[in-house]
Design an enzyme around this catalytic site. Structure first.
Site, PDB file in Angstrom:
ATOM      1  N   SER A 129       0.834  -1.190   0.000  1.00 27.64           N
ATOM      2  CA  SER A 129       0.000   0.000   0.000  1.00 27.64           C
ATOM      3  C   SER A 129       0.880   1.256   0.000  1.00 27.64           C
ATOM      4  O   SER A 129       1.672   1.439  -0.922  1.00 27.64           O
ATOM      5  CB  SER A 129      -0.959  -0.037   1.189  1.00 27.64           C
ATOM      6  OG  SER A 129      -1.977   0.930   1.060  1.00 27.64           O
ATOM      7  N   GLU A 151      -9.183  -5.797  -4.153  1.00 28.60           N
ATOM      8  CA  GLU A 151      -8.616  -4.696  -3.374  1.00 28.60           C
ATOM      9  C   GLU A 151      -9.693  -3.773  -2.793  1.00 28.60           C
ATOM     10  O   GLU A 151      -9.644  -3.371  -1.632  1.00 28.60           O
ATOM     11  CB  GLU A 151      -7.679  -3.851  -4.252  1.00 28.60           C
ATOM     12  CG  GLU A 151      -6.475  -4.563  -4.811  1.00 28.60           C
ATOM     13  CD  GLU A 151      -5.284  -4.553  -3.878  1.00 28.60           C
ATOM     14  OE1 GLU A 151      -5.413  -4.046  -2.744  1.00 28.60           O
ATOM     15  OE2 GLU A 151      -4.219  -5.050  -4.277  1.00 28.60           O
ATOM     16  N   HIS A 183      -7.711  -5.673  -0.106  1.00 22.94           N
ATOM     17  CA  HIS A 183      -6.491  -4.919   0.154  1.00 22.94           C
ATOM     18  C   HIS A 183      -5.900  -5.361   1.492  1.00 22.94           C
ATOM     19  O   HIS A 183      -6.619  -5.477   2.497  1.00 22.94           O
ATOM     20  CB  HIS A 183      -6.821  -3.426   0.195  1.00 22.94           C
ATOM     21  CG  HIS A 183      -5.637  -2.516   0.243  1.00 22.94           C
ATOM     22  ND1 HIS A 183      -4.764  -2.374  -0.812  1.00 22.94           N
ATOM     23  CD2 HIS A 183      -5.185  -1.676   1.215  1.00 22.94           C
ATOM     24  CE1 HIS A 183      -3.829  -1.493  -0.488  1.00 22.94           C
ATOM     25  NE2 HIS A 183      -4.060  -1.057   0.738  1.00 22.94           N
TER      26      HIS A 183
END
Length: 558
Positions: free
Chosen positions: A242, A363, A466
């Site tokens: 990320s 995600e 995610h």
């Protein structure tokens, strides 16, 4: 292309009705500070495990042993405290110490909101400004013969550039199982890490990107000192997820990163879409407005440096209205990042190192799930309003590609977020990087990882959301996210496979190895991507078709 900051901020704004800010408590000292033992050096024979005592630039450190022979040193300063006059300055070397410094307790995390997960609901802050610490996990020493230098993996954490810490990740499983030395680190966050303001310009193009410069200083520390822990200073891989992967992406485009690492692994973090980086001129405008919101003139550095850290977290950055949105991030146009990364990579001018990068199949579910609340689906009008705001005249084409019929509106929105912000930009980034060096691409596809997240009516199933691959990478529980103790046998095997691929790549720039499904370098003609799924790890084609990348190529503004 849909812009990352706009999507997350707008969705949350609609859900929160435009609320702003959050109450902040006084900054606690959340974790014990490392101790300095001012004693005369003790002969090595007096230590039950002599290899726990090492000498680095600055002084001697004493670590501790974990189960299984793992050796760990925690709370090691890699830079001086960025406090007082050093706030909003490039990191400086730490002051040397005398005697033996106990590196047996975690250092403070950098100031940040207490809550890190969407929908968590907790308020307050954690951490302290004196936070530039790192932690070293070294594998067990051999029982016979001489130890050889091990590959080094340096972890950059995620958290939207406003939360997270290296100490949130325990790396003993990765170090022990794969025989690598792992370094986790903190870097400055939020306004302390990424504020650009006229008062902070240093005359050489520097303002903002202090968090990126911290990462670079930590990598310099690794090059200088990791040999003392048994790591190979000539074989350093930086990996992150990320915001950590976006940071690495930016480091690949930064001239100041040259020579600091040998390989890179990017998990769910392209830095090339619009909105991930901010032009310096825009960042300075925002910084001026923020300075005024803090009660300081934009040119008054002394006033800004006198603002308590807790107040920096409490006062919203102009233009952001929702806790959790990325308020301040990477700046392009300063000394650390002179040009936008997309421009650098398109010109083939980035660092030429092997890269492994990829995304998770679902995600967007993590971002969309909390928006409408647990008991209701995302209202269709909100979804339409977001797409209309972001895509303008192209909104009908985007909406037609993500119908909610037969499912939830939340799932349609999550798919749009997945494709436009993560999957397709990462595929484009792979194509750019592959022109100058070897690139390996993957998609994490576990349909039911053991997440500690409550489903909502909007997103009844998170899937490979995610951050869902993180417990596989580290093999240890991440509080509030997932626990590998809940793995099925195929999931546990997938996690070991993933760690082996990552460690093989760290050793020689190629993830392949005995007993593993073959993984070919990226080839735009074949479009093959390594699919990582329980009991089904293999290359597949059709990634760009699955994620409607043709649509986003047509809508993209590059």
């Amino acid at each position: 292309m849909v812009r990352f900051l706009q999507v997350v901020t707008t969705l949350a704004l609609l859900a929160a009705g435009g609320s702003s800010g959050q109450d902040a408590a006084p900054l606690p000292s959340a974790l014990p500070r490392p101790l300095t033992l001012n004693v005369a050096p003790t002969p090595a024979a007096a230590f039950p495990v002599p290899d726990l005592r090492v000498r680095v630039h600055g002084g001697a450190l004493l670590g501790r042993a974990l189960d299984g022979g793992i050796r760990v040193w925690q709370g090691v300063p890699y830079a001086a405290p960025p406090t007082g006059e050093r706030r909003w300055q490039p990191p400086q070397p730490p002051a040397p110490w005398t005697g033996l410094r106990a590196a047996t307790a975690l250092g403070d995390v950098c100031p940040q909101p207490l809550s890190q997960m969407p929908g968590d609901g907790r308020s307050g802050v954690r951490g302290a400004e004196d936070c530039l610490f790192l932690n070293v996990y070294a594998p067990p020493l051999p029982t016979a013969g001489r130890a050889t230098r091990t590959p080094v993996m340096v972890w950059l954490h995620g958290g939207s550039f406003r939360s997270g810490a290296g100490s949130d990740y325990a790396a003993e499983v990765l170090a022990r199982e794969q025989g690598v030395t792992v370094v986790t680190l903190n870097y400055r966050l939020g306004a302390l890490g990424f504020l650009a303001a006229p008062a902070l310009a240093d005359g050489t193009g520097g303002s903002g990107n202090y968090g990126l410069m911290d990462q670079q200083e930590a990598l310099r520390w690794v090059r200088r000192n990791i040999a003392a822990f048994g790591g190979d200073p000539r074989n350093v891989t930086v990996f992150g997820e990320s915001a950590g992967a976006m940071s690495i992406c930016a480091q690949l485009a930064s001239p100041l990163s040259r020579g600091l690492f040998d390989r890179a692994i990017l998990q769910s973090g392209p830095c090339t879409p619009q909105g991930i980086t901010t032009p310096l001129s825009s960042a300075l405008t925002t910084g001026s407005a923020y300075a005024r919101a803090l009660g300081c003139a934009p040119q008054d550095a002394a006033c800004l440096r006198a603002v308590p850290a807790a107040r920096l977290l409490d006062v919203p950055v102009p233009g952001s209205r929702v806790p959790g949105a990325v308020e301040l991030g990477i700046v392009s146009g300063d000394r650390a990042l002179p040009r936008p990364p997309a421009e650098v990579f398109a010109a083939g001018a980035g660092l030429r190192v092997p890269v492994l990068l990829g995304t998770n199949r679902d995600e967007g579910t993590l971002f969309v799930a909390p928006v409408a609340g647990a008991g209701q689906d995302l209202p269709l009008w909100q979804f339409w309003a977001v797409v209309a705001l972001l895509e303008r005249w192209d909104a009908p084409r985007a909406l037609a590609s993500y119908p909610a019929a037969g499912g939830t509106v939340g799932n349609a929105a999550a798919a749009l977020v997945t494709d436009s912000i993560f999957a397709c930009p990462t595929s484009d980034l792979a194509a750019d990087l592959a022109r100058t060096g070897p690139v390996y691409t993957y998609e994490f596809r576990d349909p039911a990882p053991p997440l500690e997240l409550s489903p909502t009516a909007s997103v009844p199933r998170y899937g490979a959301s995610h951050a869902s691959e993180l417990v596989s990478v580290f093999g240890t529980r991440l509080a509030g996210l997932a626990d590998p103790a809940q793995f099925t046998a195929p999931q546990a095997e997938l996690a070991r496979t993933l760690r082996t691929y990552w460690a093989n790549f760290a050793r020689r720039g190629d993830p392949n190895g005995p007993g593993l499904a073959p993984w070919a370098p990226y080839d735009a003609d074949t479009g093959r991507v390594m699919g990582l799924a329980p009991g089904a790890t293999a290359e597949f084609t059709g990634f760009r078709q699955d994620h409607r990348c043709g649509l986003w190529d047509r809508l993209a503004v590059r």
